[in-house]
Design a protein around this motif. Structure first.
Motif, PDB file in Angstrom:
ATOM      1  N   SER A   1       0.442  -1.535  -0.161  1.00  0.00           N
ATOM      2  CA  SER A   1      -0.188  -0.289   0.164  1.00  0.00           C
ATOM      3  C   SER A   1       1.302   1.023   0.173  1.00  0.00           C
ATOM      4  CB  SER A   1      -1.187   0.066   1.127  1.00  0.00           C
ATOM      5  OG  SER A   1      -0.176  -0.014   1.962  1.00  0.00           O
ATOM      6  N   SER A   2       1.716   1.126   0.382  1.00  0.00           N
ATOM      7  CA  SER A   2       2.654   2.488   0.028  1.00  0.00           C
ATOM      8  C   SER A   2       3.225   2.307  -1.283  1.00  0.00           C
ATOM      9  CB  SER A   2       4.218   1.905   0.699  1.00  0.00           C
ATOM     10  OG  SER A   2       3.763   1.687   2.098  1.00  0.00           O
TER      11      SER A   2
ATOM     12  N   ASN B   1       0.882   4.015  -5.267  1.00  0.00           N
ATOM     13  CA  ASN B   1      -0.440   4.562  -5.660  1.00  0.00           C
ATOM     14  C   ASN B   1       0.487   3.282  -7.053  1.00  0.00           C
ATOM     15  OD1 ASN B   1      -1.888   5.976  -7.750  1.00  0.00           O
ATOM     16  ND2 ASN B   1      -1.453   7.753  -6.781  1.00  0.00           N
TER      17      ASN B   1
ATOM     18  N   LEU C   1      11.809  17.052  -3.208  1.00  0.00           N
ATOM     19  CA  LEU C   1      12.732  17.812  -1.653  1.00  0.00           C
ATOM     20  C   LEU C   1      13.915  18.652  -2.006  1.00  0.00           C
ATOM     21  CD1 LEU C   1      12.040  14.449   0.283  1.00  0.00           C
ATOM     22  CD2 LEU C   1      10.709  16.632   0.434  1.00  0.00           C
TER      23      LEU C   1
ATOM     24  N   GLU D   1      -1.463   4.678   2.980  1.00  0.00           N
ATOM     25  CA  GLU D   1       0.254   4.931   2.326  1.00  0.00           C
ATOM     26  C   GLU D   1       1.323   5.383   1.827  1.00  0.00           C
ATOM     27  OE1 GLU D   1       1.783   2.742   5.838  1.00  0.00           O
ATOM     28  OE2 GLU D   1      -0.152   3.961   6.780  1.00  0.00           O
ATOM     29  N   PHE D   2       0.746   5.162   0.471  1.00  0.00           N
ATOM     30  CA  PHE D   2       1.119   6.259  -0.659  1.00  0.00           C
ATOM     31  C   PHE D   2       1.380   7.349  -0.584  1.00  0.00           C
ATOM     32  CE2 PHE D   2      -3.012   4.773  -2.296  1.00  0.00           C
ATOM     33  CZ  PHE D   2      -2.598   5.696  -3.338  1.00  0.00           C
TER      34      PHE D   2
ATOM     35  N   LYS E   1       0.346   9.610   2.690  1.00  0.00           N
ATOM     36  CA  LYS E   1       1.507   9.567   3.189  1.00  0.00           C
ATOM     37  C   LYS E   1       2.831   9.856   2.973  1.00  0.00           C
ATOM     38  CE  LYS E   1      -1.063   8.051   7.256  1.00  0.00           C
ATOM     39  NZ  LYS E   1      -2.139   7.870   6.564  1.00  0.00           N
ATOM     40  N   MET E   2       3.617   8.684   1.783  1.00  0.00           N
ATOM     41  CA  MET E   2       4.581   8.776   0.787  1.00  0.00           C
ATOM     42  C   MET E   2       4.975   9.777   0.110  1.00  0.00           C
ATOM     43  SD  MET E   2       7.592   6.850   1.095  1.00  0.00           S
ATOM     44  CE  MET E   2       8.172   5.880   2.081  1.00  0.00           C
ATOM     45  N   ALA E   3       3.757  10.059  -0.109  1.00  0.00           N
ATOM     46  CA  ALA E   3       3.955  11.459  -1.029  1.00  0.00           C
ATOM     47  C   ALA E   3       4.142  12.713  -0.616  1.00  0.00           C
ATOM     48  CB  ALA E   3       2.615  11.979  -2.117  1.00  0.00           C
ATOM     49  N   ILE E   4       3.609  12.419   0.790  1.00  0.00           N
ATOM     50  CA  ILE E   4       3.486  13.558   1.538  1.00  0.00           C
ATOM     51  C   ILE E   4       5.188  13.586   1.961  1.00  0.00           C
ATOM     52  CG2 ILE E   4       3.263  15.345   3.620  1.00  0.00           C
ATOM     53  CD1 ILE E   4       0.302  14.166   3.538  1.00  0.00           C
ATOM     54  N   LEU E   5       5.915  12.531   2.174  1.00  0.00           N
ATOM     55  CA  LEU E   5       7.150  12.562   2.808  1.00  0.00           C
ATOM     56  C   LEU E   5       8.360  13.316   1.186  1.00  0.00           C
ATOM     57  CD1 LEU E   5       7.748   9.751   5.234  1.00  0.00           C
ATOM     58  CD2 LEU E   5       7.057  11.772   5.969  1.00  0.00           C
ATOM     59  N   SER E   6       7.506  13.040   0.384  1.00  0.00           N
ATOM     60  CA  SER E   6       8.368  12.982  -1.180  1.00  0.00           C
ATOM     61  C   SER E   6       7.998  14.640  -1.407  1.00  0.00           C
ATOM     62  CB  SER E   6       7.527  12.435  -2.060  1.00  0.00           C
ATOM     63  OG  SER E   6       8.536  11.357  -1.769  1.00  0.00           O
ATOM     64  N   GLY E   7       7.209  15.768  -0.683  1.00  0.00           N
ATOM     65  CA  GLY E   7       6.754  16.892  -0.551  1.00  0.00           C
ATOM     66  C   GLY E   7       6.607  17.195  -1.504  1.00  0.00           C
ATOM     67  N   ALA E   8       5.381  16.123  -2.169  1.00  0.00           N
ATOM     68  CA  ALA E   8       4.224  16.751  -2.921  1.00  0.00           C
ATOM     69  C   ALA E   8       3.060  17.404  -1.928  1.00  0.00           C
ATOM     70  CB  ALA E   8       3.820  15.442  -3.535  1.00  0.00           C
TER      71      ALA E   8
ATOM     72  N   SER F   1      -0.431  18.765  -6.470  1.00  0.00           N
ATOM     73  CA  SER F   1      -0.105  17.575  -7.294  1.00  0.00           C
ATOM     74  C   SER F   1      -1.214  16.098  -6.216  1.00  0.00           C
ATOM     75  CB  SER F   1       1.517  17.311  -6.800  1.00  0.00           C
ATOM     76  OG  SER F   1       1.730  15.677  -6.681  1.00  0.00           O
ATOM     77  N   ILE F   2      -0.954  15.904  -5.070  1.00  0.00           N
ATOM     78  CA  ILE F   2      -1.576  14.745  -4.546  1.00  0.00           C
ATOM     79  C   ILE F   2      -3.411  14.580  -5.290  1.00  0.00           C
ATOM     80  CG2 ILE F   2      -2.929  13.987  -2.498  1.00  0.00           C
ATOM     81  CD1 ILE F   2      -0.052  14.651  -0.693  1.00  0.00           C
TER      82      ILE F   2
ATOM     83  N   ARG G   1      -1.812  13.756  -9.120  1.00  0.00           N
ATOM     84  CA  ARG G   1      -1.439  12.876  -9.370  1.00  0.00           C
ATOM     85  C   ARG G   1      -2.024  11.600  -8.418  1.00  0.00           C
ATOM     86  NH1 ARG G   1       4.214  13.634  -9.827  1.00  0.00           N
ATOM     87  NH2 ARG G   1       5.041  11.692 -10.411  1.00  0.00           N
ATOM     88  N   ASP G   2      -2.015  11.410  -7.915  1.00  0.00           N
ATOM     89  CA  ASP G   2      -2.565  10.218  -7.165  1.00  0.00           C
ATOM     90  C   ASP G   2      -3.885  10.133  -6.753  1.00  0.00           C
ATOM     91  OD1 ASP G   2      -0.075   9.284  -5.523  1.00  0.00           O
ATOM     92  OD2 ASP G   2       0.088  11.519  -4.593  1.00  0.00           O
TER      93      ASP G   2
END
Lengths: 267, 326, 280
Positions: free
Chosen positions: A101-102, A104, A119, C168-169, C171-178, C182-183, C186-187
């Motif tokens: 799930s991590s 997309n 970043l 979770e993905f 949260k991953m996008a947020i941690l990638s500075g999205a 963009s969320i 793109r998501d």
């Protein structure tokens, strides 16, 4: 060694119910600090508050009270605006438990990796980006041409977890929070993944914080273990101190309940 | 001594549009009376499929392709499946599937659920079944009040123990438990294992087949361990021997990947690495020995021919050319 | 594109799409082949179908087939305008509300409630009272239907987005500075795209039906020809009671076919993309 992360009286309280409010204390005034370059494990069972703590440090969940300081900056009060946040996540990033799930499902691995360039302050051209992504994938033992254009469901769980760690090699943060990074991976692949974290520290000098339920794993990989139970850190020490000489009753029970390979309870 | 279950060259495939997944591919397994057999392997090695096949739980696309299953001396593959299932369900073979308790309707009380399940198998009156269940709960140390509760009121460990009580209510010959502890916290795992062991000690089931990916857990109670890889059994032997001296390179790799807080293990992990590669696709498994692409000892013969299962020492079987040559 | 090939294996989807595309083709190409003006008086009123006028002549002496072909065109255009407006608004506001949350979410939800409550009929009646009859064209009617039908869908997009935001993905996008934009782009949009398609199909059908409803009661179209206007004229001159079937049956039939075909497309999209029970 200098302290890079300092957590003081960190608490997270959830309120549930509309008419009769009930409070659930997920994290209960936790304090600890992490030194540069160390590998530290936060060990606890489900519901101990370890994942909530990790998410607060990653700045994904807002704490109810308390302070998290990274390099002396209070991450919930001193960071303002997009560029501060990008600075923070460039230096503190995470690896999650679930390699399924991590990702997309509609993105390719290339999209997943490229997103991390958000970043970066430096402006990079397309070729440099591609080179950096490929280097990062190679670091974790993947062949870039085999994965870059794939979608996550075309890769196995182990490969996806490697991609997630490759993302860390690309970002090169100072601190990585790894939340159960091996719990959904087959046993024979687990050591390989753990080795990648050691490599991360050796080559980039990354400080690593493992969040795990697995005392065995923490025992091998950490310099220091913190045991969390019902929202509190109840014990802290080196792996040998914790395993050979546990002070707290809960830790003792936990160690007793872990099945051992070379001894049996019933014989 | 008779066998509770015996399989001969058992083959069961998932028939999918893109090919057949050979999840159980030529398995010869004998489980005798008074044995706890631990079946270990990684995800996708066919261990869960094996449990379904032994319980004759053939839901498409899973299909029995070949081989025999002999239960208490009777070849159940020679009679129609529905007939065979009627004969064995609950009384001869009882299966606790993975995460079984999550599948039951949350609005049914435990006792009603038990009564429904057992009544369908035996036709006994409900009161009698609930009485039996109450007695069984007391025997294995479960509070009888749990019978009047709803599944969601029980903790995870309690649910698994209720399932064990239910599965042994008719004193089966073989109890098959598929990953009964892997979703639980370690402190509850021990409780469930104890219940399972007690059920065996008290003779409520003749034998147990315990399916798991975690050797450290299963070795606590198993008398014998069977290692599966890519749809086949690669090693089979008494627990202590196999743990202390695994023969098959895959068993070794599996053993070396265990991380438990023990001095022996720590020393070993510092010396050895994991193995490279990942388990193969079961649609197109590699020829010869299925482990050869990952095996550090692979020889020419391993890539060509499938190794036979041979008895290296008394009771210790291994399918590997390293031992077959001797 | 395995999704498309998979979709084309579903009989419902293929049938629905085929019917719909045929109707679209009739509306687009029909008037070019059957070159009779829909507004000219071509013969005595109520002439039944004949070789020179395949669907007969209506109450005002106009060719019904020409009317029908232009009517299909007009109705499809109303549907497209209304569905475009409603989809745009609901998708934009629904995802924004979910992703930004807080005050933004509250304000958007209140606005959507207001628009859920206002029926298109009421708005159209008010406009009809103030505008000259000649101003009530395809664009105006399409706009009114669109603006009054986005509210419910915005809530739908909001709740779908909120459930995706838990993944979770994200949260991953947020941690990638999205960024939030963009969320969304793109998501969220790629994942809900089947739902977007299905909702477009549903909005389209309901808009075409709504236009007929508005026009029949006399507050809808006056200027451009639509299926609704054909039925309105037929109804105005009481054709049904006189047994003049050729002005009523063809437009009704086309209406039903449009409705049926898009309904088939929408439900097969929904069935195909909804989470399926299956073996892991």
């Amino acid at each position: 060694m200098s302290t890079i992360l300092e957590v003081k009286n960190l608490a997270k309280i959830y309120e549930i119910g509309y008419i009769r409010k009930r409070q659930i204390v997920a994290v209960d005034k936790v304090s600890f600090s992490v030194k540069k370059g160390e590998i530290i494990s936060l060990v606890g069972e489900s519901g101990s508050g370890k994942t909530t703590t990790a998410r607060m440090i990653l700045r994904l969940i807002k704490p109810t009270s308390g302070v998290i300081k990274f390099m002396g900056r209070d991450i919930w009060r001193d960071l303002r605006g997009g560029s501060d946040l990008r600075w923070y996540w460039r230096n503190v990033n995470g690896v999650f438990q679930d390699p399924f799930s991590s990702f997309n499902p509609t993105h390719r691995i290339r999209d997943f990796m490229y997103r991390a360039f958000n970043l970066f302050n430096e402006k990079l051209d397309r070729d440099t980006k591609e080179r950096l992504v490929r280097e990062a994938l190679q670091m974790v033992g993947l062949i870039p041409d085999e994965v870059l254009n794939r979608r996550p469901f075309e890769l196995s769980g182990g490969m996806r977890q490697r991609v997630m760690i490759a993302r860390i090699f690309l970002i090169r943060p100072m601190l990585v929070i790894a939340d159960e990074p091996t719990s959904m991976i087959d046993a024979t692949l687990r050591l390989g993944i753990l080795r990648l974290f050691s490599k991360l520290r050796e080559e980039i000098g990354t400080t690593i914080m493992f969040i795990t339920h697995d005392m065995g794993l923490a025992y091998y990989i950490s310099d220091r273990i913190m045991v969390m139970y019902r929202g509190k850190i109840i014990e802290e020490g080196t792996p040998d101190e914790i395993v050979n000489n546990p002070k707290h009753e809960y830790t003792r029970n936990l160690l007793d309940s872990i099945p051992k390979l070379y001894t049996s309870w019933f014989k | 001594m008779g066998y509770v279950v015996e399989t001969i060259d058992l083959r069961a495939y998932y028939m999918l549009r893109r090919g057949s997944v050979k999840a159980v591919d030529g398995v010869n397994l004998k489980i005798g009376e008074r044995e706890i057999v631990g079946v270990v392997g990684e995800s996708g090695c066919g261990k869960s499929t094996l449990s379904r096949v032994l319980a004759l739980d053939f839901i498409p696309p899973l299909k029995l392709v070949g081989g025999k299953i002999i239960i208490d001396g009777e070849d159940v593959t020679s009679i129609p499946i529905s007939e065979a299932r009627k004969r064995i369900a609950g009384t001869k073979i009882s299966l606790i599937p993975q995460s079984a308790m999550n599948a039951i309707i949350p609005v049914t009380r435990v006792k009603d659920y038990i009564a429904d399940v057992v009544k369908e198998k035996t036709g006994l009156p409900r009161e009698k079944i609930v009485d039996m269940a109450r007695k069984r709960f007391e025997e294995i140390g479960l509070p009888p009040i749990a019978l009047d509760m709803y599944p969601f009121e029980l903790s995870g460990g309690m649910r698994q123990r209720v399932l064990i009580a239910l599965a042994t209510l008719l004193n089966p010959s073989l109890l098959i438990a598929d990953e009964p502890t892997s979703a639980l916290d370690v402190s509850t795992q021990k409780m469930v294992l104890t219940t399972l062991y007690n059920v065996f000690k008290m003779g409520l089931t003749k034998s147990i087949m315990f399916i798991t990916h975690d050797i450290a857990t299963v070795r606590q109670i198993a008398t014998r361990i069977v290692v599966m890889y890519a749809g086949k059994i690669v090693e089979d032997g008494p627990t202590e021997d196999l743990i202390h001296n695994p023969f098959h390179p895959y068993s070794k790799a599996l053993m070396f990947s265990i991380l438990t807080p023990e001095p022996e293990v720590r020393k070993r992990v510092e010396q050895t690495g994991g193995i490279a590669g990942e388990p193969p696709s079961l649609i197109n498994p590699p020829p010869g020995c299925r482990f050869h692409p990952r095996c550090p000892y692979a020889m020419d013969v391993c890539r060509r021919e499938e190794p036979p299962m041979i008895e290296v020492e008394k009771g210790r079987f291994v399918a590997c050319w390293l031992y077959a040559k001797k | 594109m395995s999704i498309l090939t998979d979709l084309f294996r579903i009989p419902k989807f293929v049938a629905g799409l085929a019917i719909f595309l045929t109707i679209v083709a009739l509306g687009l190409v029909g008037p070019l082949i059957y070159r009779v003006s829909p507004t000219d008086i071509v013969g005595p009123r109520y002439t039944p179908p004949s070789p020179s006028h395949p669907l007969g002549i209506d109450a005002l002496g106009r060719d019904v087939l020409a009317q029908l072909l232009y009517g299909i065109r007009g109705s499809l255009l109303v549907g497209a305008v209304a569905a475009g407006i409603a989809l745009g608004l609901s998708l934009f506001l629904g995802t924004i509300a979910a992703v930004f949350g807080g005050l933004v979410d509250k304000v958007i939800m209140v606005i959507s409630e207001v628009f859920i409550i206002i029926p298109s009929l009421l708005l159209m009646m008010v406009l009809a009272a103030y505008l000259s009859p000649g101003a009530r064209n395809i664009w105006l009617v399409g706009f009114v239907i669109g603006i009054t039908s986005w509210g419910g869908w915005a809530r739908g997009f909001r709740s779908r987005t909120m459930s995706i935001l838990q993944s979770e993905f994200i949260k991953m996008a947020i941690l990638s500075g999205a960024s939030r934009v963009s969320i969304i782009l793109r998501d969220i949009v790629p994942i809900i795209s089947p739902y977007i398609l299905a909702s477009f199909a549903m909005l389209f059908t309901s808009a075409i039906t709504a236009e007929v409803g508005l026009t029949i009661v006399g507050v809808g179209m006056t200027k451009d020809i639509t299926l609704g206007l054909i039925l309105y004229i037929a109804q105005l001159y009481a054709n049904i009671t006189q047994g003049i079937w050729w002005t009523v049956v063809p437009p009704t039939l086309v209406m039903i076919l449009i409705y049926l075909s898009l309904y088939l497309v929408a439900i097969s999209l929904d069935e195909y993309f909804s989470p399926k029970l299956g073996t892991a």
